[in-house]
Motif scaffolding. Structure first.
Motif, PDB file in Angstrom:
ATOM      1  N   VAL A  36       0.824  -1.210   0.000  1.00 24.09           N
ATOM      2  CA  VAL A  36       0.000   0.000   0.000  1.00 24.09           C
ATOM      3  C   VAL A  36       0.859   1.262   0.000  1.00 24.09           C
ATOM      4  N   SER A  37       0.268   2.305  -0.574  1.00 21.06           N
ATOM      5  CA  SER A  37       0.911   3.610  -0.614  1.00 21.06           C
ATOM      6  C   SER A  37      -0.171   4.669  -0.521  1.00 21.06           C
ATOM      7  N   ARG A  38       0.116   5.762   0.202  1.00 23.46           N
ATOM      8  CA  ARG A  38      -0.871   6.831   0.363  1.00 23.46           C
ATOM      9  C   ARG A  38      -0.560   8.075  -0.455  1.00 23.46           C
ATOM     10  N   ASP A  39       0.529   8.040  -1.230  1.00 23.59           N
ATOM     11  CA  ASP A  39       0.804   9.164  -2.124  1.00 23.59           C
ATOM     12  C   ASP A  39       1.577   8.667  -3.346  1.00 23.59           C
ATOM     13  N   GLY A  40       1.584   9.485  -4.376  1.00 20.75           N
ATOM     14  CA  GLY A  40       2.173   9.088  -5.638  1.00 20.75           C
ATOM     15  C   GLY A  40       3.669   8.873  -5.603  1.00 20.75           C
ATOM     16  N   MET A  41       4.389   9.697  -4.872  1.00 19.26           N
ATOM     17  CA  MET A  41       5.844   9.563  -4.787  1.00 19.26           C
ATOM     18  C   MET A  41       6.213   8.229  -4.125  1.00 19.26           C
ATOM     19  N   GLU A  42       5.557   7.929  -3.019  1.00 20.61           N
ATOM     20  CA  GLU A  42       5.794   6.658  -2.326  1.00 20.61           C
ATOM     21  C   GLU A  42       5.431   5.485  -3.237  1.00 20.61           C
ATOM     22  N   ALA A  43       4.344   5.623  -3.984  1.00 18.62           N
ATOM     23  CA  ALA A  43       3.927   4.555  -4.896  1.00 18.62           C
ATOM     24  C   ALA A  43       5.017   4.264  -5.923  1.00 18.62           C
ATOM     25  N   LEU A  44       5.578   5.312  -6.517  1.00 24.53           N
ATOM     26  CA  LEU A  44       6.634   5.117  -7.506  1.00 24.53           C
ATOM     27  C   LEU A  44       7.851   4.423  -6.901  1.00 24.53           C
ATOM     28  N   GLU A  45       8.212   4.789  -5.680  1.00 27.61           N
ATOM     29  CA  GLU A  45       9.336   4.140  -5.001  1.00 27.61           C
ATOM     30  C   GLU A  45       9.046   2.659  -4.763  1.00 27.61           C
ATOM     31  N   LYS A  46       7.828   2.365  -4.282  1.00 28.56           N
ATOM     32  CA  LYS A  46       7.469   0.966  -3.993  1.00 28.56           C
ATOM     33  C   LYS A  46       7.337   0.138  -5.268  1.00 28.56           C
ATOM     34  N   ILE A  47       6.893   0.746  -6.345  1.00 29.53           N
ATOM     35  CA  ILE A  47       6.823   0.031  -7.621  1.00 29.53           C
ATOM     36  C   ILE A  47       8.228  -0.379  -8.054  1.00 29.53           C
ATOM     37  N   GLU A  48       9.169   0.538  -7.917  1.00 27.60           N
ATOM     38  CA  GLU A  48      10.564   0.256  -8.279  1.00 27.60           C
ATOM     39  C   GLU A  48      11.149  -0.856  -7.403  1.00 27.60           C
ATOM     40  N   GLU A  49      10.870  -0.796  -6.105  1.00 23.16           N
ATOM     41  CA  GLU A  49      11.419  -1.775  -5.150  1.00 23.16           C
ATOM     42  C   GLU A  49      10.775  -3.151  -5.269  1.00 23.16           C
ATOM     43  N   ALA A  50       9.448  -3.192  -5.383  1.00 25.65           N
ATOM     44  CA  ALA A  50       8.712  -4.451  -5.235  1.00 25.65           C
ATOM     45  C   ALA A  50       8.328  -5.131  -6.549  1.00 25.65           C
ATOM     46  N   SER A  51       8.387  -4.418  -7.670  1.00 25.91           N
ATOM     47  CA  SER A  51       7.975  -4.970  -8.963  1.00 25.91           C
ATOM     48  C   SER A  51       6.636  -5.715  -8.866  1.00 25.91           C
ATOM     49  N   PRO A  52       5.556  -4.988  -8.578  1.00 27.99           N
ATOM     50  CA  PRO A  52       4.256  -5.652  -8.440  1.00 27.99           C
ATOM     51  C   PRO A  52       3.770  -6.225  -9.772  1.00 27.99           C
ATOM     52  N   ASP A  53       2.852  -7.198  -9.669  1.00 31.36           N
ATOM     53  CA  ASP A  53       2.255  -7.814 -10.851  1.00 31.36           C
ATOM     54  C   ASP A  53       1.098  -6.975 -11.391  1.00 31.36           C
ATOM     55  N   LEU A  54       0.541  -6.109 -10.535  1.00 28.99           N
ATOM     56  CA  LEU A  54      -0.582  -5.257 -10.900  1.00 28.99           C
ATOM     57  C   LEU A  54      -0.528  -4.000 -10.047  1.00 28.99           C
ATOM     58  N   ILE A  55      -0.882  -2.864 -10.647  1.00 30.72           N
ATOM     59  CA  ILE A  55      -0.927  -1.586  -9.933  1.00 30.72           C
ATOM     60  C   ILE A  55      -2.355  -1.068  -9.983  1.00 30.72           C
ATOM     61  N   ILE A  56      -2.887  -0.712  -8.814  1.00 31.14           N
ATOM     62  CA  ILE A  56      -4.203  -0.088  -8.712  1.00 31.14           C
ATOM     63  C   ILE A  56      -3.963   1.284  -8.114  1.00 31.14           C
ATOM     64  N   THR A  57      -4.344   2.338  -8.832  1.00 30.86           N
ATOM     65  CA  THR A  57      -4.054   3.677  -8.341  1.00 30.86           C
ATOM     66  C   THR A  57      -5.218   4.633  -8.543  1.00 30.86           C
ATOM     67  N   ASP A  58      -5.408   5.473  -7.554  1.00 26.48           N
ATOM     68  CA  ASP A  58      -6.345   6.587  -7.672  1.00 26.48           C
ATOM     69  C   ASP A  58      -5.676   7.634  -8.562  1.00 26.48           C
ATOM     70  N   ILE A  59      -6.464   8.517  -9.146  1.00 25.99           N
ATOM     71  CA  ILE A  59      -5.870   9.606  -9.938  1.00 25.99           C
ATOM     72  C   ILE A  59      -5.419  10.735  -9.032  1.00 25.99           C
ATOM     73  N   MET A  60      -6.309  11.208  -8.178  1.00 26.70           N
ATOM     74  CA  MET A  60      -6.032  12.381  -7.351  1.00 26.70           C
ATOM     75  C   MET A  60      -5.310  11.973  -6.068  1.00 26.70           C
ATOM     76  N   MET A  61      -3.976  12.189  -6.056  1.00 23.90           N
ATOM     77  CA  MET A  61      -3.169  11.866  -4.883  1.00 23.90           C
ATOM     78  C   MET A  61      -2.105  12.931  -4.675  1.00 23.90           C
ATOM     79  N   PRO A  62      -1.622  13.049  -3.450  1.00 20.92           N
ATOM     80  CA  PRO A  62      -0.531  14.003  -3.201  1.00 20.92           C
ATOM     81  C   PRO A  62       0.763  13.589  -3.914  1.00 20.92           C
ATOM     82  N   TYR A  63       1.543  14.569  -4.286  1.00 20.75           N
ATOM     83  CA  TYR A  63       2.910  14.458  -4.813  1.00 20.75           C
ATOM     84  C   TYR A  63       3.026  13.938  -6.241  1.00 20.75           C
ATOM     85  N   SER A  64       2.214  12.993  -6.642  1.00 22.31           N
ATOM     86  CA  SER A  64       2.225  12.482  -8.015  1.00 22.31           C
ATOM     87  C   SER A  64       0.860  11.876  -8.270  1.00 22.31           C
ATOM     88  N   SER A  65       0.217  12.255  -9.353  1.00 21.67           N
ATOM     89  CA  SER A  65      -1.117  11.739  -9.635  1.00 21.67           C
ATOM     90  C   SER A  65      -1.041  10.315 -10.200  1.00 21.67           C
TER      91      SER A  65
END
Length: 121
Positions: free
Chosen positions: A29-58
């Motif tokens: 889980v991630s609560r903002d776009g910047m953290e999401a991008l970091e976790k995507i890089e680290e964890a290489s998920p099989d699927l990404i589910i993201t809201d559009i309107m988020m802090p730091y990166s949409s």
């Protein structure tokens, strides 16, 4: 399947996390776009589910960044159902777009579709 959820609404995030874990998925889980991008890089998920309107990166910025590096499936969740926003998301390469409010059961069916597609590859 390893799924990353990027959602700034805590109640929505916890609901999705619970429902996806109940369906047998590993959830990051991630609560903002910047953290999401970091976790995507680290964890290489099989699927990404993201809201559009988020802090730091949409969610759209996340989709664009992911598409530059991989073909990981992306599902957008959004309260914005305007045609121009949906079309922009698809132009960026998202695989699915769900307008809020939605049924968690509908999301699970859509997630399973990607799980099946990955198993076939």
């Amino acid at each position: 399947m390893k799924i990353l959820i990027a959602e700034d609404d805590l109640l929505m995030l916890k609901t999705l996390e619970y429902r996806l874990k109940k369906d047998g998925h590993e959830v990051i889980v991630s609560r903002d776009g910047m953290e999401a991008l970091e976790k995507i890089e680290e964890a290489s998920p099989d699927l990404i589910i993201t809201d559009i309107m988020m802090p730091y990166s949409s969610g759209l910025e996340i989709a664009g960044a992911v598409r530059q590096k991989s073909s990981t499936p992306i599902i957008i969740l959004s309260g914005m159902g305007q045609e121009n926003v949906v079309l922009e998301a698809f132009k960026l390469g998202v695989d699915d777009y769900i307008t809020k409010p939605f049924s968690p059961n509908e999301l699970i069916v859509r997630v399973r579709r990607f799980m099946f597609a990955n198993a076939v590859r």
